[in-house]
Design a protein around this motif. Structure first.
Motif, mmCIF file in Angstrom:
data_model
loop_
_atom_site.group_PDB
_atom_site.id
_atom_site.type_symbol
_atom_site.label_atom_id
_atom_site.label_comp_id
_atom_site.label_asym_id
_atom_site.label_seq_id
_atom_site.Cartn_x
_atom_site.Cartn_y
_atom_site.Cartn_z
ATOM 1 N N GLU A 1 42.369 93.110 50.183
ATOM 2 C CA GLU A 1 41.888 93.284 51.555
ATOM 3 C C GLU A 1 42.007 92.004 52.368
ATOM 4 O O GLU A 1 41.992 92.042 53.596
ATOM 5 C CB GLU A 1 40.412 93.720 51.540
ATOM 6 N N LEU A 2 42.123 90.860 51.669
ATOM 7 C CA LEU A 2 42.062 89.565 52.341
ATOM 8 C C LEU A 2 43.405 88.861 52.471
ATOM 9 O O LEU A 2 43.600 88.057 53.375
ATOM 10 C CB LEU A 2 41.084 88.655 51.586
ATOM 11 N N VAL A 3 44.313 89.129 51.532
ATOM 12 C CA VAL A 3 45.590 88.415 51.493
ATOM 13 C C VAL A 3 46.718 89.437 51.383
ATOM 14 O O VAL A 3 46.715 90.270 50.468
ATOM 15 C CB VAL A 3 45.628 87.439 50.298
ATOM 16 N N SER A 4 47.669 89.335 52.275
ATOM 17 C CA SER A 4 48.764 90.304 52.246
ATOM 18 C C SER A 4 49.933 89.852 51.375
ATOM 19 O O SER A 4 50.709 90.678 50.906
ATOM 20 C CB SER A 4 49.253 90.587 53.664
ATOM 21 N N SER A 5 50.052 88.575 51.122
ATOM 22 C CA SER A 5 51.194 88.061 50.375
ATOM 23 C C SER A 5 50.979 88.200 48.864
ATOM 24 O O SER A 5 50.065 87.606 48.291
ATOM 25 C CB SER A 5 51.423 86.589 50.715
ATOM 26 N N ALA A 6 51.843 88.960 48.233
ATOM 27 C CA ALA A 6 51.768 89.136 46.779
ATOM 28 C C ALA A 6 51.999 87.808 46.069
ATOM 29 O O ALA A 6 51.375 87.544 45.037
ATOM 30 C CB ALA A 6 52.784 90.174 46.317
ATOM 31 N N GLU A 7 52.865 86.975 46.623
ATOM 32 C CA GLU A 7 53.150 85.672 46.016
ATOM 33 C C GLU A 7 51.913 84.784 46.033
ATOM 34 O O GLU A 7 51.597 84.125 45.041
ATOM 35 C CB GLU A 7 54.317 84.979 46.738
ATOM 36 N N HIS A 8 51.215 84.778 47.173
ATOM 37 C CA HIS A 8 49.995 83.964 47.262
ATOM 38 C C HIS A 8 48.933 84.478 46.297
ATOM 39 O O HIS A 8 48.279 83.689 45.615
ATOM 40 C CB HIS A 8 49.445 83.950 48.690
ATOM 41 N N ARG A 9 48.766 85.791 46.253
ATOM 42 C CA ARG A 9 47.767 86.368 45.335
ATOM 43 C C ARG A 9 48.069 85.972 43.900
ATOM 44 O O ARG A 9 47.181 85.548 43.161
ATOM 45 C CB ARG A 9 47.730 87.892 45.454
ATOM 46 N N ALA A 10 49.316 86.095 43.495
ATOM 47 C CA ALA A 10 49.697 85.773 42.118
ATOM 48 C C ALA A 10 49.504 84.290 41.824
ATOM 49 O O ALA A 10 48.985 83.928 40.761
ATOM 50 C CB ALA A 10 51.142 86.180 41.862
ATOM 51 N N ALA A 11 49.899 83.433 42.756
ATOM 52 C CA ALA A 11 49.762 81.987 42.546
ATOM 53 C C ALA A 11 48.289 81.586 42.489
ATOM 54 O O ALA A 11 47.884 80.788 41.632
ATOM 55 C CB ALA A 11 50.490 81.220 43.648
ATOM 56 N N ARG A 12 47.479 82.136 43.386
ATOM 57 C CA ARG A 12 46.050 81.798 43.400
ATOM 58 C C ARG A 12 45.363 82.308 42.143
ATOM 59 O O ARG A 12 44.543 81.609 41.547
ATOM 60 C CB ARG A 12 45.378 82.372 44.649
ATOM 61 N N ARG A 13 45.706 83.511 41.717
ATOM 62 C CA ARG A 13 45.095 84.056 40.503
ATOM 63 C C ARG A 13 45.450 83.197 39.293
ATOM 64 O O ARG A 13 44.611 82.952 38.428
ATOM 65 C CB ARG A 13 45.519 85.505 40.265
ATOM 66 N N ALA A 14 46.678 82.723 39.226
ATOM 67 C CA ALA A 14 47.086 81.857 38.113
ATOM 68 C C ALA A 14 46.255 80.582 38.086
ATOM 69 O O ALA A 14 45.856 80.112 37.015
ATOM 70 C CB ALA A 14 48.572 81.526 38.212
ATOM 71 N N VAL A 15 45.963 80.024 39.251
ATOM 72 C CA VAL A 15 45.122 78.821 39.319
ATOM 73 C C VAL A 15 43.708 79.146 38.837
ATOM 74 O O VAL A 15 43.104 78.378 38.083
ATOM 75 C CB VAL A 15 45.094 78.241 40.750
ATOM 76 N N LEU A 16 43.172 80.271 39.261
ATOM 77 C CA LEU A 16 41.826 80.662 38.828
ATOM 78 C C LEU A 16 41.764 80.851 37.316
ATOM 79 O O LEU A 16 40.821 80.379 36.663
ATOM 80 C CB LEU A 16 41.384 81.943 39.538
ATOM 81 N N VAL A 17 42.753 81.522 36.747
ATOM 82 C CA VAL A 17 42.799 81.723 35.295
ATOM 83 C C VAL A 17 42.843 80.372 34.589
ATOM 84 O O VAL A 17 42.087 80.137 33.630
ATOM 85 C CB VAL A 17 44.003 82.603 34.897
ATOM 86 N N GLU A 18 43.704 79.478 35.047
ATOM 87 C CA GLU A 18 43.800 78.153 34.430
ATOM 88 C C GLU A 18 42.483 77.390 34.543
ATOM 89 O O GLU A 18 42.051 76.722 33.596
ATOM 90 C CB GLU A 18 44.912 77.340 35.076
ATOM 91 N N THR A 19 41.826 77.493 35.692
ATOM 92 C CA THR A 19 40.554 76.796 35.904
ATOM 93 C C THR A 19 39.517 77.246 34.882
ATOM 94 O O THR A 19 38.877 76.412 34.227
ATOM 95 C CB THR A 19 40.056 77.047 37.341
ATOM 96 N N PHE A 20 39.338 78.540 34.744
ATOM 97 C CA PHE A 20 38.357 79.043 33.774
ATOM 98 C C PHE A 20 38.793 78.749 32.347
ATOM 99 O O PHE A 20 37.961 78.407 31.505
ATOM 100 C CB PHE A 20 38.103 80.540 33.992
ATOM 101 N N ASP A 21 40.088 78.876 32.061
ATOM 102 C CA ASP A 21 40.571 78.600 30.704
ATOM 103 C C ASP A 21 40.326 77.151 30.305
ATOM 104 O O ASP A 21 39.989 76.877 29.142
ATOM 105 C CB ASP A 21 42.054 78.946 30.572
ATOM 106 N N ARG A 22 40.490 76.236 31.238
ATOM 107 C CA ARG A 22 40.257 74.829 30.915
ATOM 108 C C ARG A 22 38.775 74.568 30.642
ATOM 109 O O ARG A 22 38.433 73.768 29.775
ATOM 110 C CB ARG A 22 40.793 73.926 32.022
ATOM 111 N N LEU A 23 37.882 75.262 31.355
ATOM 112 C CA LEU A 23 36.451 75.135 31.053
ATOM 113 C C LEU A 23 36.153 75.724 29.683
ATOM 114 O O LEU A 23 35.410 75.124 28.893
ATOM 115 C CB LEU A 23 35.600 75.820 32.123
ATOM 116 N N ILE A 24 36.726 76.873 29.390
ATOM 117 C CA ILE A 24 36.517 77.507 28.082
ATOM 118 C C ILE A 24 36.997 76.580 26.972
ATOM 119 O O ILE A 24 36.310 76.387 25.963
ATOM 120 C CB ILE A 24 37.213 78.882 28.027
#
Length: 124
Positions: A93-116
Motif C-alpha cells: 500500500e505504501l511503495v509501488s516499486s517492486a525493486e525498492h520493496r525487495a531491496a528494503r526487505r533484504a536489508v530488514l532480513v539482514e538487520t534481524f539476522d545479524r541481531l540473531i
C-alpha cells in the motif's frame, strides 16, 4: 572502578552505562513488538525505529564491549518473524516499486539476522 584497558568502554562504569543504553533499546523494541501491530507498520514511528534499534544493538555487540544487553536468539527470531509479517502485509500500500520493496526487505532480513547471530554468539 575496575578497568581492563584504556579505551572508553574498558571499565565497570562504562559497562554499566552501556548496559543501561542497550537495556533501553531492548525495552523499546519489546514494547513496540508487544503492542498494536499497526504501530510497527512501515510508515509508523516504531516501524522505522525498531529496525534502527535492532541495528544499534547488533553493531554494539559486534564491538565486543562488556555491558551490551541482547535478547535471546529465540526472542530476536520472534521479533523478525512478527515484524516481517506486518511489513509484508502493509508495504504494498505504501511503495509501488517492486525493486525498492525487495531491496528494503533484504536489508530488514539482514538487520534481524545479524541481531540473531549476535545473540547466539552471546549465549555460546
Amino acid at each position: 572502578m575496575g578497568a581492563w584497558g584504556n579505551r572508553n568502554f574498558d571499565n565497570d562504569t562504562a559497562a554499566d552505562h552501556l548496559s543501561m543504553i542497550t537495556g533501553r533499546l531492548l525495552k523499546e523494541i519489546t514494547e513496540a513488538m508487544s503492542g498494536d501491530p499497526e504501530e510497527i507498520e512501515p510508515d509508523e514511528y516504531w516501524g522505522v525505529a525498531v529496525p534502527c534499534n535492532v541495528e544499534l544493538l547488533y553493531r554494539l555487540a559486534e564491538l565486543s564491549y562488556v555491558g551490551v544487553m541482547l535478547p535471546t536468539p529465540e526472542v530476536a527470531t520472534g521479533w523478525k518473524r512478527q515484524y516481517l509479517a506486518v511489513w509484508d502485509e502493509t508495504i504494498d500500500e505504501l511503495v509501488s516499486s517492486a525493486e525498492h520493496r525487495a531491496a528494503r526487505r533484504a536489508v530488514l532480513v539482514e538487520t534481524f539476522d545479524r541481531l540473531i547471530d549476535a545473540a547466539r554468539r552471546e549465549t555460546e
